[in-house]
Design a protein around this motif. Structure first.
Motif, PDB file in Angstrom:
ATOM      1  N   ARG A  34       7.362   2.495  -0.035  1.00 58.34           N
ATOM      2  CA  ARG A  34       5.914   2.210  -0.334  1.00 58.34           C
ATOM      3  C   ARG A  34       5.705   0.932  -0.025  1.00 58.34           C
ATOM      4  NH1 ARG A  34       5.268   0.544  -6.160  1.00 58.34           N
ATOM      5  NH2 ARG A  34       7.249   0.243  -7.114  1.00 58.34           N
ATOM      6  N   ARG A  56      -5.108   3.096 -12.492  1.00 52.72           N
ATOM      7  CA  ARG A  56      -6.567   3.356 -12.133  1.00 52.72           C
ATOM      8  C   ARG A  56      -7.379   2.487 -12.853  1.00 52.72           C
ATOM      9  NH1 ARG A  56      -4.129   4.785  -8.617  1.00 52.72           N
ATOM     10  NH2 ARG A  56      -4.042   6.760  -7.506  1.00 52.72           N
ATOM     11  N   GLU A  59      -7.242  -0.874 -11.673  1.00 52.75           N
ATOM     12  CA  GLU A  59      -8.120  -1.271 -10.688  1.00 52.75           C
ATOM     13  C   GLU A  59      -9.454  -1.175 -10.847  1.00 52.75           C
ATOM     14  OE1 GLU A  59      -5.377   1.369  -7.475  1.00 52.75           O
ATOM     15  OE2 GLU A  59      -6.997   2.287  -8.350  1.00 52.75           O
ATOM     16  N   SER A  90      -1.461  -2.616  -6.254  1.00 50.64           N
ATOM     17  CA  SER A  90      -1.129  -2.979  -4.724  1.00 50.64           C
ATOM     18  C   SER A  90      -2.421  -2.688  -3.700  1.00 50.64           C
ATOM     19  CB  SER A  90      -0.030  -2.145  -4.387  1.00 50.64           C
ATOM     20  OG  SER A  90       1.040  -2.156  -5.042  1.00 50.64           O
ATOM     21  N   ALA A  91      -3.390  -1.599  -4.126  1.00 44.46           N
ATOM     22  CA  ALA A  91      -4.515  -1.561  -3.327  1.00 44.46           C
ATOM     23  C   ALA A  91      -5.592  -2.589  -3.245  1.00 44.46           C
ATOM     24  CB  ALA A  91      -5.160  -0.023  -3.960  1.00 44.46           C
ATOM     25  N   HIS A 185      -0.124  -7.931   3.659  1.00 45.98           N
ATOM     26  CA  HIS A 185      -1.280  -7.625   2.870  1.00 45.98           C
ATOM     27  C   HIS A 185      -2.743  -7.935   3.330  1.00 45.98           C
ATOM     28  CE1 HIS A 185       2.120  -7.862   0.036  1.00 45.98           C
ATOM     29  NE2 HIS A 185       1.429  -6.982  -0.411  1.00 45.98           N
TER      30      HIS A 185
END
Length: 441
Positions: A34, A56, A59, A90-91, A185
């Protein structure tokens, strides 16, 4: 000193791998985990990884904080610091890292700088050295497998741009893995400005030709070991393991070569938030895990065994959640670090081969950088418009106000005189005590 440190960094190409993902070797079908490492072991979240619902929620918190970044940093930095310690999702690292280090401000103020540097020809000396090092940076990551791929070419452009942006500093080999992690990134332009912030604000004096701040921080690290881990410090002294034998690779590369990649990202999250203090905490934690017990020290009777122990900590102890909880529990505050830096700077012998360290040029993390940028904007920005006050003259001039005649009257008598007819009765001197006793305040 700089040359010897540089040679240590390139003696073994395998040391540049830097994560368990790369050390595992390529899988039979070139499957990437990943994080993008071919044949890596991080295809699934490890033990202790937060569940999807919690990710979530984090985030959403980061989206809300970054949507009003100046307000967040001005009023709620403690929340930012705690969320960085928990790990940036990570997002959202591509969104959060430039904000934390202040790179977005430099990019907005100099929108064409990187494009001009990328198009300009580089110094042939630096270009040859950079090109020779490209294949060493995470060779099993899918971005950097091909010499003609966008990963190695982007890394070449970012490192070349920095040598043109700061020609007096040039290129340091340790900038390679740092820039590579940023490129995993971020687009090249944002990665370049983040690299500038790390080299100039987080770790000034680390990547120049003399590496003067590395020498100072090595002495600071040994002093902290003496205070926090005295038995480990004594062992290192006895076997002759000085800090320059292991610390430069840790600090210069921001542990990108020394920890599993998920843990590296967590270290970077905290480092960009709190500054170099995090590097000292991570280093102290690694030394304690490697040599903290009597049995561990007895198993390392010499220099080579001790260095091997520092590089062979069991991966289970370096798992991100377990390891970072120990890092943040190290009893080292920013005030403690600055006090030790000041003490070691006074004891550091003067060097005739390079400039002295300038620890005051180093800013203590995201909050200090944000405040410095706000101050620079207030000083160098456009002056605020001064409001004009317009006084309109009255239509009819008013008679001048006459000062009331209060001489020879008490305060009580003045009030009654101004409201109605004067008081009757014999006059009383304002100096008598009876006049003050009759007065009501």
């Amino acid at each position: 000193m700089a040359q010897s440190l540089g040679e240590d960094l390139v003696q073994d190409d395998s040391s540049s791998l830097g994560s368990d993902s790369e050390l595992s070797g390529p899988g039979p079908y070139r499957q990437a985990d990943r994080y993008g490492f071919i044949g890596g072991s991080s295809a699934e979240p490890g033990p202790g990884h937060p569940p999807a619902d919690l990710i979530r929620q984090r985030e959403m918190k980061w989206v809300e904080m970054t949507s009003h970044w100046e307000k967040t940093m001005s009023r709620r930095y403690k929340k930012v610091k705690m969320q960085c310690r928990k790990g940036i999702p990570s997002a959202l690292r591509a969104r959060c890292w430039p904000l934390l280090c202040g790179a977005h401000v430099y990019q907005e103020n100099s929108p064409d700088t990187y494009q001009e540097l990328a198009k300009a020809p580089g110094d042939p000396q630096w270009m040859e050295t950079i090109s020779r090092d490209l294949h060493r940076q995470f060779p099993l990551h899918e971005m950097f497998v091909s010499p003609q791929g966008h990963g190695q070419q982007g890394l070449l452009q970012v490192l070349k741009a920095y040598t043109l942006y700061r020609p007096e500093q040039g290129y340091c080999q340790a900038q390679g893995p740092v820039a590579a992690v940023l490129l995993m990134h971020l687009p090249p332009e944002e990665a370049f400005w983040c690299l500038v912030q790390i080299c100039e604000l987080y770790l000034p004096g680390y990547y120049g030709p003399h590496m003067e701040s590395v020498r100072l921080d090595a002495e600071v690290f040994m002093a902290l070991l003496r205070r926090l881990l005295p038995r480990v410090h004594k062992h290192l002294q006895q076997v002759g393991v000085g800090p320059l034998l292991y610390l430069p690779e840790w600090f210069l590369c921001l542990f990108a070569r020394s920890l599993p990649f998920p843990t590296v990202l967590r270290v970077w999250d905290a480092f960009l938030s709190e500054g170099v203090k995090v590097l000292f905490r991570v280093g102290l934690t690694l030394v304690r895990l490697a040599l903290g017990t009597t049995e561990q020290r007895l198993a390392c009777p010499g220099l080579l065994e001790t260095l091997g122990a520092l590089r062979a900590i069991p991966p289970a102890q370096l798992q991100e959640e377990v390891f970072m909880s120990q890092v943040h529990s190290v009893a080292l505050s920013e005030q403690d670090l600055q006090r030790e830096i000041k003490a070691q700077l006074a004891q550091l012998p003067e060097s005739t081969s390079g400039p002295p360290p300038r620890p005051k040029a180093r800013l203590a993390g995201a909050r200090a950088i944000f405040e410095a940028q706000q101050l620079a904007r207030a000083r160098g920005g456009a002056r605020p418009e001064v409001p004009r006050i317009v006084v309109q003259p009255p239509d009819e001039p008013r008679p001048p106000r006459r000062k009331p005649q209060t001489r020879g009257k008490t305060f009580h008598g003045f009030l009654t005189w101004s409201k109605g007819p004067p008081m009757t009765g014999p006059p009383r001197s304002h100096r008598s005590s009876a006049s003050f006793s009759d007065t009501r305040f």
